[in-house]
Design an enzyme around this catalytic site. Sequence first.
Site, PDB file in Angstrom:
ATOM      1  N   ASP A 166     -10.147   3.865   1.527  1.00 12.81           N
ATOM      2  CA  ASP A 166     -10.179   2.401   1.362  1.00 12.81           C
ATOM      3  C   ASP A 166      -9.839   1.759   3.099  1.00 12.81           C
ATOM      4  OD1 ASP A 166     -11.301   1.752  -0.772  1.00 12.81           O
ATOM      5  OD2 ASP A 166      -9.304   1.497  -1.787  1.00 12.81           O
ATOM      6  N   ASP A 191      12.295 -10.289   3.239  1.00  9.73           N
ATOM      7  CA  ASP A 191      11.746  -9.161   4.018  1.00  9.73           C
ATOM      8  C   ASP A 191      10.304  -9.497   4.839  1.00  9.73           C
ATOM      9  OD1 ASP A 191      13.916  -7.617   3.212  1.00  9.73           O
ATOM     10  OD2 ASP A 191      12.659  -6.034   2.354  1.00  9.73           O
ATOM     11  N   THR A 203      -5.273  -6.252  -4.671  1.00  5.69           N
ATOM     12  CA  THR A 203      -4.816  -5.140  -5.057  1.00  5.69           C
ATOM     13  C   THR A 203      -4.245  -4.059  -4.472  1.00  5.69           C
ATOM     14  OG1 THR A 203      -7.134  -4.339  -4.734  1.00  5.69           O
ATOM     15  CG2 THR A 203      -6.445  -5.203  -7.260  1.00  5.69           C
TER      16      THR A 203
END
Lengths: 302, 302, 302, 302
Positions: free
Chosen positions: C72, C176, C187
């Site tokens: 990806d 953070d 996702t």
Amino acid sequence: MADVFSTIAITCSNNGTNTKDTIDQLIDYLRERGSRIVLSAELPAEIVGAADVAPEEQLAELADLIIAVGGDGTMLSAARLASEGQIPVLGINRGRLGFLADISPNEIKESLDQVLSGNFATEKRLLLKGELWRGDDLVASGLGMNDIVIKRLEPARMLEFKTYVDGQYVNTHGGDGFIAASPTGSTAYALSCGGPIVHPTMDAIVLAPICPHTLSDRPVVIPAVASTDVIMLDYYDSKAEVSGDGEFLAEMLAGDRLHIEAAGTRVQLIHPPGYEYYDVLREKLHWGTDRRNPLRDKNSGQ
Amino acid sequence: MADVFSTIAITCSNNGTNTKDTIDQLIDYLRERGSRIVLSAELPAEIVGAADVAPEEQLAELADLIIAVGGDGTMLSAARLASEGQIPVLGINRGRLGFLADISPNEIKESLDQVLSGNFATEKRLLLKGELWRGDDLVASGLGMNDIVIKRLEPARMLEFKTYVDGQYVNTHGGDGFIAASPTGSTAYALSCGGPIVHPTMDAIVLAPICPHTLSDRPVVIPAVASTDVIMLDYYDSKAEVSGDGEFLAEMLAGDRLHIEAAGTRVQLIHPPGYEYYDVLREKLHWGTDRRNPLRDKNSGQ
Amino acid sequence: MADVFSTIAITCSNNGTNTKDTIDQLIDYLRERGSRIVLSAELPAEIVGAADVAPEEQLAELADLIIAVGGDGTMLSAARLASEGQIPVLGINRGRLGFLADISPNEIKESLDQVLSGNFATEKRLLLKGELWRGDDLVASGLGMNDIVIKRLEPARMLEFKTYVDGQYVNTHGGDGFIAASPTGSTAYALSCGGPIVHPTMDAIVLAPICPHTLSDRPVVIPAVASTDVIMLDYYDSKAEVSGDGEFLAEMLAGDRLHIEAAGTRVQLIHPPGYEYYDVLREKLHWGTDRRNPLRDKNSGQ
Amino acid sequence: MADVFSTIAITCSNNGTNTKDTIDQLIDYLRERGSRIVLSAELPAEIVGAADVAPEEQLAELADLIIAVGGDGTMLSAARLASEGQIPVLGINRGRLGFLADISPNEIKESLDQVLSGNFATEKRLLLKGELWRGDDLVASGLGMNDIVIKRLEPARMLEFKTYVDGQYVNTHGGDGFIAASPTGSTAYALSCGGPIVHPTMDAIVLAPICPHTLSDRPVVIPAVASTDVIMLDYYDSKAEVSGDGEFLAEMLAGDRLHIEAAGTRVQLIHPPGYEYYDVLREKLHWGTDRRNPLRDKNSGQ
């Protein structure tokens, strides 16, 4: 050399419908080996065969080991039975590793050989006790190896309740309910409610709200020596149910108090050699098999 | 009757810039009372005034109590100092309740009257020790009263690392890092990472992954007697940093091993009468003041 | 009938080291078919072979389709390239289904047959643009098909920052960092930070804090037409880094403002027939294979 | 100049018991202003006084504005009523800001002056419709401005169900139930179940499992044009209940199908000038008042 366990009780789920083959195989093996066998008198004839039967609540007195055949639910029932007689429990799963039932049907012979020869590990697991009080009356009480749970009965109404630990006020909660889980139960329902995984050797209880209204109302881990009280408040007539390991204990009304503490006895779980808690955890939680970002094979510890 | 503590070290944050008034008031009060006072030699003259000074690392030897003036960060530093001399620590906050610093500046006199007369509660808190190993070399080590943390140094790169508890392989993780938190630290950074609240009397360590890639990679609570090892894997040259209570300890490279276990000593916290852990928790987490669905006033335990 | 795409650019990750076989097979197939092929001039000779090369940033001008071979991450890079030329992208994975790269190496021929004959589905995916402003100066800008992310650079320091949507003040965050994710990126990292899964056809942006200090600081989904501004506050000199799809864009200092909005163009993803988003989601997230409580086989929709 | 709304219906919760003062004040004010007023015929005489009454289901026909006095629950009921007549709704809270009821009792005069003079903002909010099908029979149907929810009826039994979006199989879930929430409902029950906050202008539906057994079973955000079907599976005879905004709609049995989609109409909410969604969110979720780590005052946007 004589076997370590001489009389063995066998329990199963659903009247044995899904596990008949495994039970037959187990009975055959134990007979060969010379063990006495006893089953619950409630089981159907085709499961029991020629074996001795006794009322379920006497099994722990008659036997010195219970073998539960089925899933983790069967193990939980067997464990609660066994705890009364202080005898150990061993679990044979339905072909897939359970958190508690860790012997696979196709390794019955090898595993039992070891166990009956005394080659096994014993683990003591915390057992919880819940008592529902209405004023000065004890309405109901029960055990939970996994958890004691309060859930709302009318789905569309929120519950409101207060919690106290060792008599100290902790919080007022709004939401769907409340879980007090043992370390064993920390990987069951409490995990779905955002609770942590707690190592089974820990003397700890997880207190987890269910779908809490306040976002900072997070699970709290307390020592197993601490007792917890939950007082149901009157919130638009909402009603609740108390259960132990998913078995109904009682309905809980506004004003009722649920007292939860460690039971006097522990559950003794028996594992054949090679059992390792983290291996089971890794297998059950799909750890090390990240499909979102597949890295190298992470299932070996090397 | 003589005071329970005769020499008192005072520590503060940021060179005392925000707390000068409180420190002055504290020194005046202790002098009146006849206590010996010692401050860190690193503090500026306008804070120290006429008080004795000593190198920070000797404070715990010279004094029999440390009073930390500031927030919880100041308490953490004081507690790590105090642990070396096995002396207790007391915290005065900056006007708002801390998890650790629970005396308000406007109750210094009343609270110290009680404490110095021996009327106080002592709590022992777990302290963690982290050791970073590169092959057979100990690269760095440090203490954490809250936590020992591994974080990635290059924000855009995921870390990959393996965890072992008492030598048993637990999991291979992908994500931003890893926290080993004491019960004290369970309400600090670990809570922001999905960890549970752990009661401070528990001998427990929370192992929490930071932004884990795998959704089932959840916090695990283990016994404080267990040791944890984290081995950094080589994932696209990613680098990490190890810190204790937010203080930098060392850079962690692929192949390095971080060993975490309970330190040999505990931190002794002193509270004036009336301290109750759950009261602090409730106040700090806005419990009982649910604005999404405001019910009746829930801040009293009645 | 002529192919729908005549000039095809091929991109890959890591200089093609892990994907040489697949690239060779792809080039052979495309040559047979009569397509013109162009690769990045930065690839090593053993990958390129006899194919034409061009500077990476010209690929989208020269070709009318980019085929990305890899994971990806490779797709994200290809998609950002392709967006400049408004040409579509097709992904061949490394043998395991990706969220974006959905053609398996062993179905290259069948899948490309379909695609080049015009038998495919085109999906438009939101692309995000981030601009870092220091006063009136544009310090850096970049694209993110997954996300634009702010992360702290010094692991032991919390960031503090304010968020505004369409100029309206939203919240002051401690933690953070911060993620603005497209539905595609929902996702990816945002999911690890508690964000929801957002269907890729939605015109939506997920704003997710990273390890937020406040437990009620939860992900917010806003319309893709809305712009977001993040202003870094001065919190103990903490520093941050801005990245797009994990690629470094710039360092972010106190006072800097990161402006995030939808880019002017969308990414066009091409899928061979049979692609279904929920199938990919189910496969990647282990849905329907619950090992904690194994039910019947749940992977078929029947 | 004539008022923008001439006939105004007033609704309230709990027969007006907690809000009588506010209703009296409201009626007095509206009378002075010359508005026609109509109340539900079901309200007790001491609330209605001399005002006109009509059956509740006719209020939206008779009036051109509904003013709801009470909490967000009262607003939800009023909004479902109003949606049938396509008239707008305005909410007066019980003295504390609601997500929907944003006029405080002590600013009734100023706020209504503005609203009745036409100085207000109108917001259209998504409304959901749920239909329960048993084979070819429509068993029940209902509306939800917040959500349509499936919950288990027997607390100790898990539900098992399949979800489909636009006819595409999505997942098989095990757990306590399922929520389809509008953006309005995203800050209600769905938020307690891990769902995101969705901006109310979005055409989006949040699908959130309740206490899901699988840890990767996370909330999904889909377009409001998509329809969702949930099919209940037979899991140990478990039973479920369907509700809309917490109002019981029907019992759901194994084999039943719940069809959820956007209703044909939207709810029109009216806000006096100055309303800002993020201000309400910040107030209700305690944003900017972090007590774990109190920084400077973060409640102003400056």
